[in-house]
Motif scaffolding. Structure first.
Motif, PDB file in Angstrom:
ATOM      1  N   THR A   1      20.248  -0.022 -16.287  1.00 29.57           N
ATOM      2  CA  THR A   1      20.788   1.339 -16.371  1.00 29.57           C
ATOM      3  C   THR A   1      21.624   1.509 -17.634  1.00 29.57           C
ATOM      4  O   THR A   1      21.538   2.538 -18.314  1.00 29.57           O
ATOM      5  CB  THR A   1      21.645   1.649 -15.123  1.00 29.57           C
ATOM      6  OG1 THR A   1      20.853   1.455 -13.947  1.00 29.57           O
ATOM      7  CG2 THR A   1      22.147   3.079 -15.156  1.00 29.57           C
TER       8      THR A   1
ATOM      9  N   GLU B   1      20.448   5.903  -7.263  1.00 29.07           N
ATOM     10  CA  GLU B   1      20.917   7.082  -7.997  1.00 29.07           C
ATOM     11  C   GLU B   1      22.278   7.546  -7.500  1.00 29.07           C
ATOM     12  O   GLU B   1      23.140   7.951  -8.290  1.00 29.07           O
ATOM     13  CB  GLU B   1      19.893   8.207  -7.879  1.00 29.07           C
ATOM     14  CG  GLU B   1      18.606   7.950  -8.642  1.00 29.07           C
ATOM     15  CD  GLU B   1      17.675   9.136  -8.586  1.00 29.07           C
ATOM     16  OE1 GLU B   1      18.057  10.169  -7.995  1.00 29.07           O
ATOM     17  OE2 GLU B   1      16.568   9.049  -9.152  1.00 29.07           O
TER      18      GLU B   1
ATOM     19  N   LEU C   1      20.155  12.355 -12.109  1.00 25.09           N
ATOM     20  CA  LEU C   1      21.064  11.988 -11.033  1.00 25.09           C
ATOM     21  C   LEU C   1      21.552  13.237 -10.327  1.00 25.09           C
ATOM     22  O   LEU C   1      21.464  14.345 -10.846  1.00 25.09           O
ATOM     23  CB  LEU C   1      22.264  11.207 -11.587  1.00 25.09           C
ATOM     24  CG  LEU C   1      21.934   9.951 -12.404  1.00 25.09           C
ATOM     25  CD1 LEU C   1      23.228   9.362 -12.968  1.00 25.09           C
ATOM     26  CD2 LEU C   1      21.213   8.919 -11.562  1.00 25.09           C
TER      27      LEU C   1
END
Length: 287
Positions: A224, A259, A285
């Motif tokens: 991420t 998420e 998101l």
């Protein structure tokens, strides 16, 4: 003093000090000590440039002396200055009892000298790592001062004479490359460019510093962070912020970085509202 006996020794000892050095970093750190050459470490903010100097100090049981550079830094803040208030009190106390020449000689002594980082590092007898942090933020005049220091490791104080290093410090200069440094300064230094590590290496860094974090979560976190660094952000997440995020996930007992977990904890790694909004939009998101 031999700082490191070999590149392999540098890698091992830096690792024991909490810094996972790749082959190029370990080799350059070894050479900086072996050749007594300053080391210029350049790269984006947050890739471990400052931490390298700290790790060398820890690994070699040396004192770290840090000069934090900024716009407007001058010789008085970098090298030395006189304690004018104390000098004035001494002059007032001696008024009428001494000639001016005697008073002058008495107030320009060690007692009234305020040493700053550069002079402090030069005068130390014990092993010392001198960190000149973010040298690209200084003015060209300070570069000239550094050239004199790094060439001969000595300083001339008009009132006291020349002060030469008894034991040369290991010097690490860091730069975020916000401006081009002079060729004269670069010539005096070894050069190392640090960039963000690849995913495998950053995962190793995160798991070594946060060993209780699940390996799968660490890999999700690093992936991420890598996606965030690909975005055009005001400030990309640093390695230290990756580690902070790992500690946050551990503290919150988050078992998977989905998420919802990313959206909930994104403030640990992104410190600008525009970056946060962009990440939410690009990573899709829940804002």
């Amino acid at each position: 003093m031999t700082w490191f006996s070999s590149p392999a020794d540098a890698a091992d000892r830096l690792g024991s000090a909490g810094y996972l050095a790749d082959a190029a970093t370990a080799t350059t750190a070894y050479l900086a000590g072996a050749l007594e050459k300053p080391l210029l470490v350049e790269g984006p903010a947050g890739v471990g440039k400052t931490e390298l100097a700290k790790a060398v100090a820890r690994a070699c049981d040396a004192e770290l002396v840090r000069l934090q550079c900024y716009e407007g830094l001058d010789e008085a803040r970098a090298l030395y200055e006189w304690n004018y208030k104390k000098q004035l009190l001494r002059i007032q106390a001696a008024s009428g009892d001494e000639s001016w020449s005697e008073t002058h000689d008495n107030v320009f002594t060690e007692e009234f000298l305020l040493t700053r980082p550069l002079l402090t590092a030069i005068r130390r007898d014990d092993p010392t790592v001198l960190l000149v942090d973010e040298v690209d933020k200084t003015d060209v005049e300070v570069e000239g001062l550094l050239l004199e220091i790094l060439s001969d490791f000595q300083v001339t104080i008009p009132e006291l004479g020349t002060v030469a290093a008894v034991r040369r410090p290991l010097v690490v200069l860091t730069s975020n490359a916000s401006r081009e440094l002079s060729e004269a300064l670069k010539r005096r230094c070894l050069y190392l460019h640090l960039d963000y590590p690849d995913a495998a290496r950053e995962t190793a860094i995160v798991t070594s510093l946060v060993p209780d974090l699940d390996r799968v979560v660490a890999e999700q976190l690093v992936a991420t962070v890598g996606r965030l660094r690909e975005l055009e952000l005001k400030k990309a997440p640093s390695i230290a912020e990756s580690v902070d995020w790992a500690r946050t996930l551990l503290a919150l007992e988050i078992g998977t970085l989905d998420e919802a977990a990313v959206a909930e904890t994104l403030g640990v790694v992104l410190k600008h509202a525009s970056d946060h909004d962009r990440a939410v939009r690009e990573l899709r998101l829940r804002g």
